[in-house]
Write a protein that holds these residues in place. Sequence first.
Motif, PDB file in Angstrom:
ATOM      1  N   ASN A   1       4.662   6.725  16.322  1.00  0.00           N
ATOM      2  CA  ASN A   1       4.002   7.170  15.095  1.00  0.00           C
ATOM      3  C   ASN A   1       2.755   6.332  14.844  1.00  0.00           C
ATOM      4  OD1 ASN A   1       4.689   4.857  13.447  1.00  0.00           O
ATOM      5  ND2 ASN A   1       6.656   5.791  12.938  1.00  0.00           N
ATOM      6  N   VAL A   2       1.832   6.902  14.076  1.00  0.00           N
ATOM      7  CA  VAL A   2       0.537   6.285  13.828  1.00  0.00           C
ATOM      8  C   VAL A   2       0.197   6.489  12.352  1.00  0.00           C
ATOM      9  CG1 VAL A   2      -1.888   6.164  14.535  1.00  0.00           C
ATOM     10  CG2 VAL A   2      -0.161   6.979  16.159  1.00  0.00           C
ATOM     11  N   PHE A   3       0.442   5.467  11.516  1.00  0.00           N
ATOM     12  CA  PHE A   3       0.103   5.623  10.100  1.00  0.00           C
ATOM     13  C   PHE A   3       0.131   4.310   9.333  1.00  0.00           C
ATOM     14  CE2 PHE A   3       4.628   5.358   9.867  1.00  0.00           C
ATOM     15  CZ  PHE A   3       4.932   4.876   8.598  1.00  0.00           C
ATOM     16  N   GLN A   4       0.680   3.246   9.903  1.00  0.00           N
ATOM     17  CA  GLN A   4       1.020   2.059   9.124  1.00  0.00           C
ATOM     18  C   GLN A   4       0.413   0.797   9.725  1.00  0.00           C
ATOM     19  OE1 GLN A   4       5.370   1.456   9.564  1.00  0.00           O
ATOM     20  NE2 GLN A   4       5.158   2.493  11.538  1.00  0.00           N
ATOM     21  N   HIS A   5       0.421  -0.275   8.919  1.00  0.00           N
ATOM     22  CA  HIS A   5      -0.029  -1.571   9.423  1.00  0.00           C
ATOM     23  C   HIS A   5       1.184  -2.448   9.690  1.00  0.00           C
ATOM     24  CE1 HIS A   5       0.646  -2.663   5.246  1.00  0.00           C
ATOM     25  NE2 HIS A   5      -0.365  -1.915   4.842  1.00  0.00           N
ATOM     26  N   SER A   6       0.933  -3.642  10.242  1.00  0.00           N
ATOM     27  CA  SER A   6       2.033  -4.481  10.718  1.00  0.00           C
ATOM     28  C   SER A   6       2.907  -5.001   9.580  1.00  0.00           C
ATOM     29  CB  SER A   6       1.497  -5.655  11.539  1.00  0.00           C
ATOM     30  OG  SER A   6       0.606  -6.450  10.778  1.00  0.00           O
ATOM     31  N   VAL A   7       2.307  -5.306   8.419  1.00  0.00           N
ATOM     32  CA  VAL A   7       3.101  -5.802   7.289  1.00  0.00           C
ATOM     33  C   VAL A   7       4.114  -4.747   6.864  1.00  0.00           C
ATOM     34  CG1 VAL A   7       3.020  -6.560   4.892  1.00  0.00           C
ATOM     35  CG2 VAL A   7       1.284  -7.340   6.489  1.00  0.00           C
TER      36      VAL A   7
END
Length: 286
Positions: free
Chosen positions: A83-89
């Motif tokens: 998936n592609v939508f979020q940052h590491s935190v």
Amino acid sequence: MLHARRSLLAAALAAIPLLLAPAVQARDANAIVIGTSAGPYADQVKYGIKPILERQGYQVKVVEFNDYIQPNFALAEGSLDANVFQHSVYLRKFSADHKLALSELVTIPTAPIAIYSRRHRSLDEARAGSTVALPNDPTNQARALVMLEQLGWIRLKPNTDPVKASERDIAANPRGVKLLPLEAAQLPRALQDADYAFVNGNYALASGLKLTDALRTENISRNYVNLVAVRTADRDKPFARDLAAAYRSREFLAWTVQHCPGYAKTDYQLALLSNKPEANKLEAAR
């Protein structure tokens, strides 16, 4: 009789692998299902990454989501391969909270969070009672609060962790602004009523806002650069290596330069751009 029953049971158990085999083998090893938030990150996958992978023989399906909750559960349960939508935190916190074995694969060009207004042309116009809409999810709200402190609109308590800042950490509100926490997807719409709104880059672009329309844009940190996530067990599989290589490719960099103005580029893209002949070639192609 007992021997006969045992023989029948053994035969039934022996048949189970044969019955399950078609289901296990039904999924094509060259098929990749990628979940993403609707808008610019979906466009990155559909127009920048998918063509690269399809030339390598992959069949790529893109599934778009309108929230930040479903994509990680869908990935963990196997409905998605990435998936592609979020940052590491966000990924670390969500995975820990829900006990999901998900990992970062590669970072991607990221549209930063920024503050917008349809009522005001300047941040200097903020007054006591001015309404400021901001994300209600913990990680993105922290980003907005840090920016508010940088603007001088609020003061956070000493030693507040900027990654975990919440409304409870506000020590003072000298500008007297009124904070309105909302779901991130609703923030572009909030501009109709609020004086100012912090909007995540993907939702800003999806709603028709331009990154250059922002009154102030965050200086994005490594913590908030978006990423591709996969199941931890899949990180070294061929499809994951090829997906990461597509994002790191010169072809995708050229697509980014042309179609993603205002985005924070990744470290590996900046390294490619530091090569002057490469940078000049990309600039000439724009």
